[in-house]
Design a protein around this motif. Structure first.
Motif, mmCIF file in Angstrom:
data_model
loop_
_atom_site.group_PDB
_atom_site.id
_atom_site.type_symbol
_atom_site.label_atom_id
_atom_site.label_comp_id
_atom_site.label_asym_id
_atom_site.label_seq_id
_atom_site.Cartn_x
_atom_site.Cartn_y
_atom_site.Cartn_z
ATOM 1 N N THR A 213 23.365 29.234 -5.315
ATOM 2 C CA THR A 213 24.089 28.034 -5.733
ATOM 3 C C THR A 213 24.667 27.388 -4.482
ATOM 4 O O THR A 213 25.305 28.069 -3.670
ATOM 5 C CB THR A 213 25.231 28.384 -6.704
ATOM 6 N N ILE A 214 24.445 26.081 -4.332
ATOM 7 C CA ILE A 214 24.884 25.403 -3.111
ATOM 8 C C ILE A 214 25.218 23.946 -3.416
ATOM 9 O O ILE A 214 24.630 23.345 -4.334
ATOM 10 C CB ILE A 214 23.789 25.492 -2.021
ATOM 11 N N ASN A 215 26.184 23.396 -2.698
ATOM 12 C CA ASN A 215 26.539 21.984 -2.828
ATOM 13 C C ASN A 215 25.766 21.161 -1.810
ATOM 14 O O ASN A 215 25.793 21.461 -0.607
ATOM 15 C CB ASN A 215 28.037 21.783 -2.615
ATOM 16 N N ALA A 216 25.055 20.162 -2.288
ATOM 17 C CA ALA A 216 24.263 19.311 -1.403
ATOM 18 C C ALA A 216 24.012 17.972 -2.079
ATOM 19 O O ALA A 216 24.054 17.859 -3.311
ATOM 20 C CB ALA A 216 22.939 19.981 -1.068
ATOM 21 N N GLU A 217 23.767 16.955 -1.268
ATOM 22 C CA GLU A 217 23.393 15.646 -1.795
ATOM 23 C C GLU A 217 21.903 15.640 -2.109
ATOM 24 O O GLU A 217 21.127 16.417 -1.551
ATOM 25 C CB GLU A 217 23.734 14.564 -0.774
ATOM 26 N N LYS A 218 21.510 14.750 -2.983
ATOM 27 C CA LYS A 218 20.126 14.704 -3.425
ATOM 28 C C LYS A 218 19.162 14.471 -2.273
ATOM 29 O O LYS A 218 18.044 14.980 -2.263
ATOM 30 C CB LYS A 218 19.948 13.613 -4.484
#
Length: 760
Positions: free
Chosen positions: A58-63
């Motif tokens: 699970t990771i936070n990233a922009e499209k």
């Protein structure tokens, strides 16, 4: 000032809102199994994470961000972040010329290959998939320093840093657990392996007794079964040969929630081969269930069942061998194997630095046979003596291990205990054999006469530990120690004699086996290692008690010194792995063939084994892969006498100096999915007897494999022994004469397979 602050806050909110939480899975492209410890990095930022034991991240990233997915031994991938929503599983391809890979056999735990100060090789899932081996020797002989001898119909013996022989100098494991109990070795033990359920194979060359105990002298071979796949996968495979061989493989694997399962197996059948009396059949089944209880606990259960029966062929004399007369002297000999293995493993992760594994296991094996090698001619007659025997055991065992990591010098401590209680029985009945004037054994008559009947309660207890640390950057030091005690409680059900065996008694053997080694990793993918290790092998129960008045065999001890290294070249397109060793043995147990054709076990005084091993892999372009592996070794009797004659300084019989295996594979880019490869197996000459009076010239064998894979379909044609060369897999000389085990003739294997792979 206030409007300005509000503007900054608004921009930050906008940036956060653009970012999203992405979830995905990473799996091996060959096996579809989850890959733990994969590094996921958001580019161009430095943020990242790693996959858990189930391959999840699970990771936070922009499209619009790019995700870099990397793992030791795999090709690094870069993907656009928003594609994880459409393709939740990311498949990584193994690197065929990788300098490093993850192994488990050297420490009973996952570690980088370059951290292990031993000679170890891995047969990958890709190699197993593309070789389409009908017998294990076709893949194991690709490993440097290994010669697995084909004795027909999956029967075999082994030579790893040892001459060709039949002694308990090699340890065979399934997921780190010996497939047979200590003290009841059988050189045909790999009949009990289910080839259709393997993920990969790891081969340790040299003593591994400091972790695995007795019999791990010449080496240890660990067969690692396939784990459940992340997505549903089902496969069926059909193949046949021009010599009456037919085989069907199947497997089904998948996961749902916390539970994953795998079922796989095969049925093989051989009729009307090039040699008469050489039929066989085998059924092998494996089932495995993994249950991820929570983030810290995992429960794995697996079972393997094997049912096998074969005709026994034996060897040919010189006249029959060189005239290509494949009529078998044996017309009724057979071997029948029934085996069941069950294990249950609980893994608990206390925290990031503490991990415990507990495994309980059960084994049952029965080998019933009318063996050709037990036939003894009656002089000046057309009669012979033989036997029908049965060797069986039950095993109940437990292995518990804990690993603790320390921040000091990146240290780690592994400690474990094991216990294995195995009641074993042996029963042999005398048979009266008739042969014709040409020497063929035509029939036999069963009798009520018991030759052997005993029970042995085997108890093997052990404790082991291994400590490793990094005193310098790039250096890893490993020290290990294991203590084994083997108790034999022998009960002879017959009156003791030279035929029925020794009197009832209790014996024990014990050994302390250390190992000390280090690796040093230089820059630019180069490294070296050195190690000292000790191995030991106690006599097997049949060697110790059967056919002797008083047990006299001693346990054999081996001291091994080795050094090696590895390096990459041609911008990481190539890989070289080299090792050199010297192993000195005392009280080594050898088989001596007697004048009547039977065998007797004896201790030698001392032996020396030394050699060089190499493995070179090179891919000059993406479509061509080159590999060569081999060994140059000498095996010497330092102190050995036979029938009053001393053979000190002689070469050990059955010990070729040169063993090499080379291969070139082409996968043209303009025909995606097509492959063709040629393999060359070379076995050098060796002496056929301890007196060094006669040599067998060895052989050169060429094989061609070709196949085509399109989506889920795969078809192939393999031609083994392209030139239909006459050769012997073993050659022996004794007062009884010369004996040659005929190698397989030119064989065409044709097959087709279909694999269904789900997306979710």
């Amino acid at each position: 000032m206030k409007p300005f602050c509000l503007l900054i806050a608004a921009c930050m909110v906008a940036m956060v809102s653009r970012a999203q939480q992405l979830k995905g899975l990473v799996a091996d492209a060959q096996t579809r199994e989850a890959l733990p410890g994969v590094n996921i990095k958001v580019l161009p930022s430095a943020t990242g994470c790693t996959t858990n034991t189930q391959g999840q991240f699970t990771i936070n990233a922009e499209k619009e961000d790019t995700l870099q997915v990397s793992c030791v031994g795999y090709v690094t991938q870069k993907i656009v972040a928003n594609t994880t929503a459409k393709t939740p599983v990311i498949y990584l391809q193994p690197v065929s010329t990788s300098l490093n890979e993850i192994i488990v056999s050297s420490s009973r735990n996952r570690q980088n290959r370059t951290d292990a100060p031993i000679a170890i090789s891995t047969i990958s899932a890709q190699t197993l998939q593309e070789t389409k081996a009908t017998t294990l020797d076709k893949v194991l002989n690709k490993v440097s320093g290994v010669y697995m001898v084909d004795l027909g119909n999956e029967q075999h013996t082994m030579a790893i840093r040892q001459p060709i022989g039949y002694k308990s100098l090699f340890l065979y494991l399934e997921d780190g657990i010996p497939i047979r109990t200590t003290g009841d070795f059988n050189h045909n033990a790999l009949i009990e392996i289910n080839m259709a359920a393997l993920k990969n194979i790891e081969v340790i060359r040299g003593p591994a007794s400091s972790l695995y105990g007795s019999e791990a002298v010449g080496g240890a071979v660990n067969f690692i079964t396939a784990a459940p796949s992340l997505v549903p996968v089902a496969k069926v495979q059909l193949e046949a040969s021009n010599w009456g061989y037919k085989r069907t493989d199947f497997s089904v694997s998948g996961a749902k929630g916390k539970t994953g399962f795998m079922v796989g197996g095969y049925y093989a059948d051989q009729h009307n081969g090039y040699m008469d009396h050489s039929d066989f059949r085998k059924l092998a089944l494996t089932a495995r269930v993994d249950y991820q209880v929570n983030d810290k606990n995992k429960w794995t259960n697996a079972a393997t069942l094997v049912n096998y029966k074969t005709d026994q062929t034996g060897g040919l004399d010189s006249a029959h061998f060189f005239s290509k007369d494949y009529r078998n002297f044996q017309t009724f000999s057979y071997r029948e194997v029934k085996a069941l293995r069950i294990r249950s493993t609980w893994e608990h992760e206390w925290n990031s630095n503490n991990h415990t594994t507990v495994t309980a296991f059960f084994r049952h094996s029965t080998i019933g046979q009318n063996p050709f090698y037990a036939i003894k001619d009656v002089p000046n007659s057309l009669k012979a003596r033989g036997e029908i025997n049965s060797d069986a055991f039950y095993s109940y065992g437990l292995i518990a291990q804990h690993k603790k990591q320390f921040p000091w010098m990146k240290a780690a401590l592994i400690a474990g205990v094991s216990a294995d209680y195995s009641p074993a029985t042996y029963l042999a009945n005398y048979i009266d054999i008739t042969k014709d004037a040409a020497g063929y054994y035509t029939s036999y008559q069963q009798t009520d006469s018991l030759l052997t009947s005993y029970r042995v309660n085997l108890l093997n207890t052990a404790a082991y530990t291994q400590f490793e640390f990094s005193p310098l950057s790039g250096m890893r030091v490993v020290a290990a120690l294991r203590y084994d005690r083997m108790d034999y409680d022998f009960n002879n059900h017959l009156s003791p004699s030279a035929f029925t065996g020794a009197p009832s008694e209790r014996n024990n053997f014990n050994a302390l086996t250390p190992k000390l080694g280090l690796t040093y990793n230089f820059a630019l993918n180069r490294g070296v290692y050195v190690n000292y290790s000790r191995g030991f092998a106690p006599p097997n129960i049949s060697e110790l008690y059967r056919g002797v008045k008083v047990p006299v065999l001693k346990q054999a001890i081996y001291n091994n010194y080795e050094a090696g290294g590895w390096f990459g070249f041609a911008q990481e397109k190539g890989y070289v792995d080299v090792s050199t060793y010297e192993m000195k043995g005392s009280n080594e147990i050898v088989s001596v063939r007697m004048a009547d054709g039977s065998y007797e076990n004896r201790n030698t005084g001392a032996t020396t084994h030394r050699g060089v091993e190499w493995n070179i892999r090179y891919a000059p372009v993406s479509s061509i892969f080159l590999r060569t592996s081999g060994t140059y070794a000498s095996h010497i009797f330092n102190a050995y006498a036979e029938k009053g004659k001393e053979y000190n300084g002689n070469e050990m019989n059955g010990a070729p100096k040169w063993i090499t295996n080379s291969e070139v594979t082409w996968k043209p880019v303009f025909v995606k999915g097509f492959r063709i490869g040629m393999e060359w197996q070379h076995i050098g000459s060796y002496y056929m007897d301890a007196a060094n009076t006669d040599k067998y010239g060895g052989y050169d064998l060429f094989n061609i494999r070709t196949g085509y894979a399109f989506r889920g379909f795969d078809c192939w044609v393999n031609c083994m022994n392209v030139g239909d060369q006459l050769y012997a897999t073993t050659a022996e000389k004794s007062a009884y004469g010369k004996s040659y085990r005929v190698g397989p003739r030119q064989t065409f294997n044709v097959g087709v397979a279909y694999t269904f792979t789900g997306k979710k």
